[in-house]
Design an enzyme around this catalytic site. Structure first.
Site, PDB file in Angstrom:
ATOM      1  CG  HIS A 109      17.935 -25.731 -22.222  1.00 45.85           C
ATOM      2  ND1 HIS A 109      16.796 -26.235 -22.322  1.00 45.85           N
ATOM      3  CD2 HIS A 109      18.745 -26.385 -23.197  1.00 45.85           C
ATOM      4  CE1 HIS A 109      16.874 -27.666 -22.888  1.00 45.85           C
ATOM      5  NE2 HIS A 109      18.100 -27.826 -23.529  1.00 45.85           N
ATOM      6  CG  ASP A 165      14.487 -19.201 -14.860  1.00 48.03           C
ATOM      7  OD1 ASP A 165      15.304 -19.670 -15.597  1.00 48.03           O
ATOM      8  OD2 ASP A 165      14.074 -19.495 -13.746  1.00 48.03           O
TER       9      ASP A 165
END
Length: 467
Positions: free
Chosen positions: A163, A371
């Site tokens: 992720h 991110d």
């Protein structure tokens, strides 16, 4: 008698709320942009077993099912929690995988704990998986599990999804245990990432460190094919739409707008309290706009939600202290009686209150330094039913590749961030509506269900490949 499942999810944490009901029942744990939120829509009505840590230390207690989801807790001791979780996962891998925004720490004792805990997770998954089951391993905490599980249960289909970003080869090569980590991840049949560049980085490293062959989408290793690819994670758009229509959310949004000032422009940021989120850069930009008189407290206010995170890790405690001091300084210099420049909230928020905040904001400011995806940006877009509002989004969030109609910005460039904030604040309603509609159309057709279908279909097909 041990119950087994044809679908097993393996993740660091069980998706449990920290508050267990008096009758012992468990509730699904949701946090802004978190893994549990991403998988909630998929597992809500799909029979499966989730293997993970339930929080706390010592012996793991038996837990009741959540709907059709069985829970298999994995125990951690205090020493393992420090070494595996606070240490190797979050003080070594996390900063390195986020472009070394904070200097990674390499500790040999942490590695021993990480390896031991990964083996325990693999053994738990092996116990609960039916013959031929699909086991879906999640994220950097458990990067060794795919290979360990393959050794224990060669009959199961193994998926791994990262992720967070995967670093460029020159950064990954700094890891003292780079070969074991890479081989561990490539024990899966399918390795999924948020962005295609990550698959390219892994293919390069597999060739260099493991002598593997192949390309960005398929690596030949140990006489088998490991498929790799980008599967950008998303949100449950339908759930967000339903949440936004709830009377409580609508009324709360009206009340927030009244409390913040009906005439004021509201800038909102919602982050975990983490040094990768760019909170300090954001506060600097906002402070300088106030200092230079380009925005004024009488007509603009910022709301910064910083959800507590990894509070036992020293660098996170230091970050919290710095942010609190800076917020205090800004409010002290620029605030007025009854009118702070910044409302700072260091607390968890439930889904309904977050939805109300999303509806209240004029400008959503999502500016992480790095991110993997950032689901908060997608949640904000889904919440804007009337196509109003602006999204200021970091170029270094995975979401930027999909939400190209946002006001994209380099968060390291404070002057550029200031100008982008002003541009978003001054944008014409017609421009904002065009941008918002295009972004909402995209996430509606690329929601969490589309992500799961794409990944699990690719995983099902992966074992049919031959080298």
């Amino acid at each position: 008698m041990l119950r087994q499942s044809s679908l097993v999810v393996v993740a660091n944490r069980l998706p449990l709320d920290d508050n267990v009901a008096p009758d012992g029942a468990c509730e699904w744990r949701r946090s802004p942009g978190g893994l549990a939120g991403a998988l909630h829509a998929i597992l809500e009505q799909t029979p499966a077993t989730w293997v993970g840590w339930a929080g706390g230390t010592g012996q793991a207690r038996d837990l009741p099912d959540i709907g059709t989801l069985r829970l298999r807790p994995v125990p951690l001791s205090e020493e393992e929690l420090r070494g595996y979780y606070e240490g190797f996962a979050n003080s070594t891998l996390w900063p390195l995988y986020h472009d070394a925004v904070e200097q990674p720490v390499f500790d040999r004792e942490w590695w021993l704990a990480y390896r031991a805990v990964n083996r325990r997770f693999a053994e738990a998954a092996a116990e609960v998986a039916e013959p031929g089951a699909t086991v879906w391993v999640q994220d950097y905490h458990l990067q060794l599990v795919p290979q360990l599980l393959r050794e224990l249960r060669p009959d199961v289909r193994i998926g791994f999804f990262l992720h967070v970003p995967f670093p460029p080869p020159e950064l990954f090569m700094q890891l003292p245990r780079r070969v074991e980590l890479l081989r561990g991840m490539l024990g899966a049949d399918l390795v999924g990432f948020q962005r295609p560049q990550a698959a390219h980085n892994v293919a390069q490293l597999a060739a260099k460190l493991l002598g593997a062959h192949g390309a960005d989408d398929a690596i030949i290793l140990d006489d088998r094919v490991v498929r790799t690819g980008a599967f950008p994670v998303s949100i449950d758009v339908a759930e967000m739409r339903t949440l936004n229509a709830r009377p409580y959310v609508v009324n709360q949004a009206h009340q927030l707008r009244h409390d913040l000032g009906a005439h004021k422009r509201v800038l909102l940021s919602v982050d975990r309290l983490d040094y990768t989120k760019g909170i300090e850069h954001r506060l600097t930009a906002y402070s300088e706009l106030l200092r230079d008189g380009r925005i004024k407290v009488r007509d603009t206010v910022m709301v910064q939600v910083a959800v507590p995170s990894r509070e036992q890790v020293e660098s996170y405690r230091g970050l919290r202290d710095r942010i609190e001091r800076e917020v205090g300084r800004i409010n002290g210099e620029y605030g007025r009686v009854g009118e702070p420049a910044i409302h700072y909230l260091n607390q968890p928020f439930d889904r309904a209150d977050l939805a109300a905040l999303y509806q209240t904001a004029d400008v959503m400011v999502v500016t992480p330094l790095r991110d993997g995806m950032n689901l908060v940006a997608k949640e904000f877009v889904a919440a804007r039913r009337d196509d109003s509002g602006a999204l200021v989004l970091s170029e270094f969030a995975g979401a930027a590749a999909e939400l190209s109609d946002a006001f994209l910005v380099n968060p390291h460039d404070v002057d550029g961030l200031k100008e982008t904030l002003l541009q978003a604040l001054a944008a014409a309603p017609e421009d904002l509506a065009t941008r918002m509609k295009a972004m909402r159309d995209h996430i509606t057709s690329h929601d969490i269900h589309a992500w799961a279908r794409a990944y699990l279909t690719a995983l099902e097909q992966s074992q049919a490949l031959v080298p």
